[in-house]
Design a protein around this motif. Sequence first.
Motif, PDB file in Angstrom:
ATOM      1  N   HIS A   1       0.810  -1.226   0.000  1.00  0.00           N
ATOM      2  CA  HIS A   1       0.000   0.000   0.000  1.00  0.00           C
ATOM      3  C   HIS A   1       0.843   1.276   0.000  1.00  0.00           C
ATOM      4  O   HIS A   1       0.309   2.363  -0.156  1.00  0.00           O
TER       5      HIS A   1
ATOM      6  N   ASP B   1      -3.118   6.151   6.874  1.00  0.00           N
ATOM      7  CA  ASP B   1      -3.680   4.798   6.946  1.00  0.00           C
ATOM      8  C   ASP B   1      -5.107   4.786   7.482  1.00  0.00           C
ATOM      9  O   ASP B   1      -5.832   3.808   7.306  1.00  0.00           O
TER      10      ASP B   1
ATOM     11  N   HIS C   1       0.842   6.222   0.872  1.00  0.00           N
ATOM     12  CA  HIS C   1       1.858   7.031   1.560  1.00  0.00           C
ATOM     13  C   HIS C   1       2.671   7.925   0.615  1.00  0.00           C
ATOM     14  O   HIS C   1       3.828   8.232   0.903  1.00  0.00           O
TER      15      HIS C   1
HETATM   16 FE   LIG Z   1       0.519   2.449   6.098  1.00  0.00          FE
END
Ligand SMILES: [Fe+2]
Length: 343
Positions: A175, A297, A180
């Motif tokens: 991810h 997140d 990010h």
């Molecule tokens: Fe993360």
Amino acid sequence: MKTPLPPAHCTFEPDDWLRLARCWHPVARLCDVGPAPMKAVLLDEQLVIYRIGEQIVAAKDVCPHRGVPLTLGFHDEHGIICPYHGLRFGADGRCNRIPSSPDQPVPAKLNLLSFPVEVRFGLVWVCLAPDEENPAPLPEMPHWEDAGFQQINCPPFDVAGFAGRQVEGFLDVAHFAWVHTDTFADASNQTVPPYNPVETDYGFAVDYWSSVSNYAAGSGQQAPEGFQWLRHFEMHLPFTATLTVHFPDTARLVIMNAASPVSARKTRMFAPVARNFDLHIPVEEVEAFNHRVFEEDRLMVETQMPERLPLDLTLEAHIPADRSSIAYRRGLKKQGYGEFFLV
Ligand SMILES: [Fe+2]
Ligand code: FES
């Protein structure tokens, strides 16, 4: 010893609650605990935490007299004071004053129901249901005590989601390129090279090599051409993982993701950090950077369905990049965890 019962209105399935209650979980940063009664919730259990001299006490937030929460009360130098009739509780949660009968001895059994406490990595850890024959080990954190490493304890971070989902996100390397990109990752670097989780006594360890840089976006810092970044993960089941990022030369950054299960649907994340470089940069900047990463997140962890982590591997689809996530689910299953939630 009597098997402890889950608290009223417990959100966990009873067997999972007991299994989790046998483990250590962080409930506060040491620096936030003082002589005043402080509230924490662990596995749906309401706790009062306070410091008396050098001792940290963690107990059920229920006065043994008439059941009022101590966290509504006060304190003086000898302990915390219940707001209803003023009973005071000091070291080991023992009552040391009954104001309405000051000349009578305090019954020896007049105690708060307290739990074992350990202080590690600047955090206060509590075990609600210690198993004396088979005590649970505390997680370890690489480099925390090593010379040349700075210790930082980021403020706790609350997530409206299950600890297992949050921890799985911390272990997830696919991810980065999607979630990010404002903090460290590169949207065009999406491929996850193969990696292999290796089982350990407490969970598993992973060496993940890739070209994804860990320098902060916009910092202007760059690794030498062709540099391969090693991210070493250690999973201590059920909810504490550490990540050691190997920067160029001997620079190391260690982040502990210690997810404390407030309930089956709420998590308080603690994040001690150790590093041996950039020591001139104020710790507030490190805290702010980590906060931004965890904030990125949040939307994923809080909206995943089902809320629990399906330990039956046939219930969700898996891709080759999910080896850590699969090892995590297998590890929890092997320890006997079930479905985690009552509903
Ligand atoms: Fe993360
Ligand atoms: S309820 Fe706490 S002193 Fe009475």
